[in-house]
Write a protein that holds these residues in place. Structure first.
Motif, PDB file in Angstrom:
ATOM      1  N   ARG A 110      -2.511   6.892  -9.940  1.00 27.75           N
ATOM      2  CA  ARG A 110      -1.335   7.273 -10.724  1.00 27.75           C
ATOM      3  C   ARG A 110      -1.236   6.349 -11.941  1.00 27.75           C
ATOM      4  N   TYR A 146       2.756   1.494  -3.559  1.00 23.78           N
ATOM      5  CA  TYR A 146       1.955   1.779  -4.748  1.00 23.78           C
ATOM      6  C   TYR A 146       0.971   2.932  -4.559  1.00 23.78           C
ATOM      7  N   ARG A 147       0.591   3.214  -3.326  1.00 25.98           N
ATOM      8  CA  ARG A 147      -0.370   4.295  -3.044  1.00 25.98           C
ATOM      9  C   ARG A 147      -1.609   4.164  -3.941  1.00 25.98           C
ATOM     10  N   SER A 148      -2.052   2.937  -4.072  1.00 28.93           N
ATOM     11  CA  SER A 148      -3.223   2.653  -4.892  1.00 28.93           C
ATOM     12  C   SER A 148      -4.154   1.759  -4.088  1.00 28.93           C
ATOM     13  N   SER A 201      12.571  -1.101  -1.922  1.00 29.11           N
ATOM     14  CA  SER A 201      11.256  -1.593  -1.485  1.00 29.11           C
ATOM     15  C   SER A 201      11.258  -3.105  -1.361  1.00 29.11           C
ATOM     16  N   LEU A 245       0.827  -1.209   0.000  1.00 30.66           N
ATOM     17  CA  LEU A 245       0.000   0.000   0.000  1.00 30.66           C
ATOM     18  C   LEU A 245       0.860   1.256   0.000  1.00 30.66           C
ATOM     19  N   VAL A 246       1.904   1.234   0.823  1.00 35.32           N
ATOM     20  CA  VAL A 246       2.796   2.404   0.908  1.00 35.32           C
ATOM     21  C   VAL A 246       3.536   2.601  -0.405  1.00 35.32           C
ATOM     22  N   TRP A 284      -2.271  -3.158  -4.949  1.00 34.82           N
ATOM     23  CA  TRP A 284      -1.610  -4.006  -3.963  1.00 34.82           C
ATOM     24  C   TRP A 284      -2.275  -5.373  -3.812  1.00 34.82           C
TER      25      TRP A 284
END
Length: 721
Positions: free
Chosen positions: A333, A187-189, A649, A184-185, A193
């Motif tokens: 994004r 990909y911020r999607s 990552s 989650l962190v 995830w």
């Protein structure tokens, strides 16, 4: 690759994987039932302890595991206590596969013990249930004011298995949660995830189901340690492969209109590095097959199955799912075709970035990337551009100082102590350890883990005399004869699994082996653990050089060079020594662990060298690709800039998943989890991010000797000092 991501075949791939997971998931949850956590199961067949166990089977109840019942009253035993002990012995007789010995009172009349031979079982869960039932039966018979504990080798095995089985589901949940949060962190999607997480979950269940079948039907040795490592290895490595593939896929989506073509290009670019890294780990794990210990030989296939399953899943199921979901999966994004933001801040990025950009503008287009007219710097994250520029200013100073730092951490190896006793392996109090403490306070320490001696019947009298005259022996008695053999039960004066008890067993073996015609065998729990330690030392001496040689050959073929692979191996070994040294200090002064398992250095080596090389493979394959295109120095700088974020990552994911082992209430697994997590972070953040790029910049194209890249001259190779 085309059939995996076709419009219809992608659905077939997904349905096939779902069917495999549905079939194997029930078996995966039965994996704890196939574990063998007793040390005797780890030994090779020619070990003296193993040969004694084979001889013991000819005696009545000879395949039994000693269960020690300890009844204690601090103020002194009463008649009621002695009567209760007799009733307890009678109540536990149905569990015994031979005569129940005792009760035997202590010299100070505060404690008494009974020895119940509990039949060995292939089903670890059933064996543990037997011990649990014995405790349930005995506890109500204890008089008020007295305390009871069931311990001995059977109690220790049962407590260890119980902890492994109760923590298995928690480990799976914690590992999955860690991976989900990190994805989650990264990909911020809200959607992306889920795809790699579900894919790696399917890989985990598939691998565990396969291992269970092999353990049940082929004799593969699986214990709680290898079972726990399997889970974190699949989640960690599988998520790493997903991160690398998705990062390249996202990059290719800006270069191709068709997601399927973008995925084909991503797999062709990232696939070889992922395949090489997975192959390195698999080969390294399979080198454990050359070990003497069954636990080592078992961990090899278990780890190899886990990595292979993760690789196949992430190279089939994940691409099919990503292509079917399309670009919208990346929301908010979303990568769009032709998305190349103008490089307006090149001047602010420093001379290294300007050099790389100048070379990129002059470079020809790449086959398959005809839609590009300039080198894409959009993926270069600002922090990694700054890091690469800082290293480029004084690469020699950077790699020298970094090497000195790692060498300083390796000094901590002086604090490494691999003499962890079996009863010290629990991080929290368990009944078996409490029982050992009660018995040792009033009996010779060896009473809770008796040693056994088997000799030819004709040498029985001479053997008895030797045992009586041995200063290491507190008591000995002949416990049976059969088939021309005599068996003695021996109580040592020293604590089980201590250096003193190992020396005592070695001394007894030396004396009894010299007894003519005795054909003496010395075994029992302490002797088993002594043989395990000796086998572990031999495995380290054989397997570590083998893994180094195999990994070096893989790197030479992959990078088509000699210098680069040698340097990479040197950096990974230095990182391993630094991680092990720092962990030894942490074990002693941070965690307060009483010692380390003798197999820890080998396990740490396998994971840190194989997995550490992974990140260098990901970096150096990109360096090689960019060097061939834009030159050595700018190629190193650009490769570090574009891979820095995703590889870091991946390293954080792997370290976080292994750190989940620290929740285990067993010292051995907690230590493995800490050293691998610390070592992976050290390798990701220091070795791959600083040391290797600095060496590559300082050495220049010579790092690719004797390949053709070492002979080219692109005018951009002058570095700092």
């Amino acid at each position: 690759m085309s059939w995996i991501i076709g419009r219809r075949s992608a659905w077939v791939v997904i349905v096939l994987w779902l069917a495999i997971a549905a079939a194997l998931s029930p078996l995966a949850f039965q994996l704890p039932d196939a574990q063998r956590n007793d040390a005797a199961a780890f030994l090779p067949s020619d070990a003296e302890s193993t040969r004694l166990l084979a001889e013991q089977r000819h005696f009545p109840g000879g395949d039994a595991v000693p269960t020690i019942v300890v009844l204690d009253r601090p103020g002194g035993l009463t008649n009621a206590d002695r009567a209760a002990a007799a009733r307890i012995g009678q109540a536990l007789r149905p569990f015994a596969s031979g005569p129940v010995l005792g009760p035997v009172p202590s010299p100070h009349n505060r404690t008494l013990i009974l020895t119940v031979p509990l039949a060995q079982r292939d089903d670890a869960s059933a064996f543990t249930d037997d011990v649990r039932e014995m405790r349930r039966v005995a506890r109500p018979l204890v008089p008020p004011g007295a305390q009871i504990a069931i311990t001995g080798p059977a109690g220790l095995v049962a407590d260890a298995f119980h902890l492994f089985s109760t923590i298995e589901t928690l480990l799976l949940l914690v590992t999955a949660t860690i991976v989900a949060v990190i994805l989650l962190v990264v990909y911020r999607s809200p959607f992306l995830w889920l795809v790699p997480l579900i894919s790696v979950g399917i890989a985990d269940q598939t691998a565990a189901g396969i291992v269970y079948l092999l353990a049940r039907h082929t004799g593969l040795t699986v214990n709680g340690q290898s079972s726990g490592i399997l889970r974190v290895l699949v989640f960690g490595a599988g998520t790493d492969y997903a991160l690398l593939l998705i990062a390249r896929y996202r990059e290719e989506l800006t270069r191709h209109r068709d997601p399927r073509r973008a995925m084909r290009e991503a797999v062709s670019r990232a696939g070889p590095a992922i395949l090489a890294s997975a192959g390195t780990v698999i080969i390294g794990m399979l080198c454990l097959l050359f070990g003497l210990l069954a636990s080592d030989r078992g961990l090899g296939p278990v780890g190899a199955i886990g990595i292979s399953t993760a690789l196949i899943t992430m190279m089939t199921l994940l691409p099919a799912a990503l292509v079917l979901c399309g670009r919208r999966l990346f929301w908010p994004r979303i990568p769009h075709f032709g998305e190349h933001p103008p490089v307006t801040d090149t001047a602010r990025r420093g001379p290294a970035a300007r050099t790389a950009h100048a070379a990129a503008l002059a470079a020809p287009t790449i086959p398959g990337h005809e839609d590009l007219t300039e080198f894409d710097l959009a993926e270069e994250e600002g922090r990694w551009v700054r890091i690469s520029a800082a290293i480029d200013r004084r690469p020699r100073t950077v790699w020298v100082l970094t090497s000195l730092l790692l060498g300083a951490l390796a000094i901590g190896l002086l604090a490494m102590d691999t003499s962890l006793r079996q009863d010290e392996g629990f991080r929290h109090g368990v009944e078996s350890v409490r029982g050992i403490g009660l018995a040792s306070a009033d009996f010779p320490p060896g009473a809770t883990a008796p040693t056994y001696v088997i000799v030819d019947e004709g040498a029985a009298r001479a053997t008895a005399a030797i045992l009586r005259g041995s200063p290491e022996v507190a008591a000995s008695t002949e416990v049976g004869r059969t088939g021309g053999k005599a068996q003695f039960l021996v109580v040592l004066r020293s604590r089980p699994d201590s250096p003193e008890s190992f020396a005592a067993v070695s001394s007894l073996r030396e004396r009894l082996h010299g007894l003519a015609g005795a054909q003496a065998l010395v075994g029992g729990n302490t002797a088993v653990n002594l043989d395990v330690r000796r086998a572990a030392e031999r495995d380290r001496q054989v397997i570590i050089p083998m893994v180094l040689a195999v990994v070096l050959v893989v790197l030479v073929f992959l990078l088509r060079a000699v210098v680069a692979p040698l340097l990479l191996m040197a950096t990974v070994v230095l990182s391993y020594l630094a991680a092990l040294g720092a962990s030894a200090v942490a074990y002693r002064w941070l965690f307060g662990f009483p010692g380390s398992d003798p197999s820890l250095p080998l396990f740490a080596f396998i994971f840190l060298v194989a997995l550490g090389v992974d990140y260098n493979i990901f970096l150096m394959t990109r360096v090689r690709e960019e060097t061939a295109r834009i030159g050595s120095r700018p190629g190193v700088l650009h490769a570090l800039a574009v891979t820095g974020g995703v590889i870091t990552s991946a390293g954080v994911v792997l370290a976080a998943t292994f750190s989940a082992l620290v929740i285990f209430p067993l010292v051995q697994l907690a230590e493995v989890g800490f050293v691998v997590a610390f070592g992976v972070l050290l390798d990701t953040l220091v070795v791959r991010s600083i040391l290797v790029p600095a060496l590559a910049l300082d050495i220049g194209r010579a790092i690719w000797w004797p390949g053709r890249l070492a002979r080219a001259n692109d005018g951009f190779d002058a570095g700092g000092t």
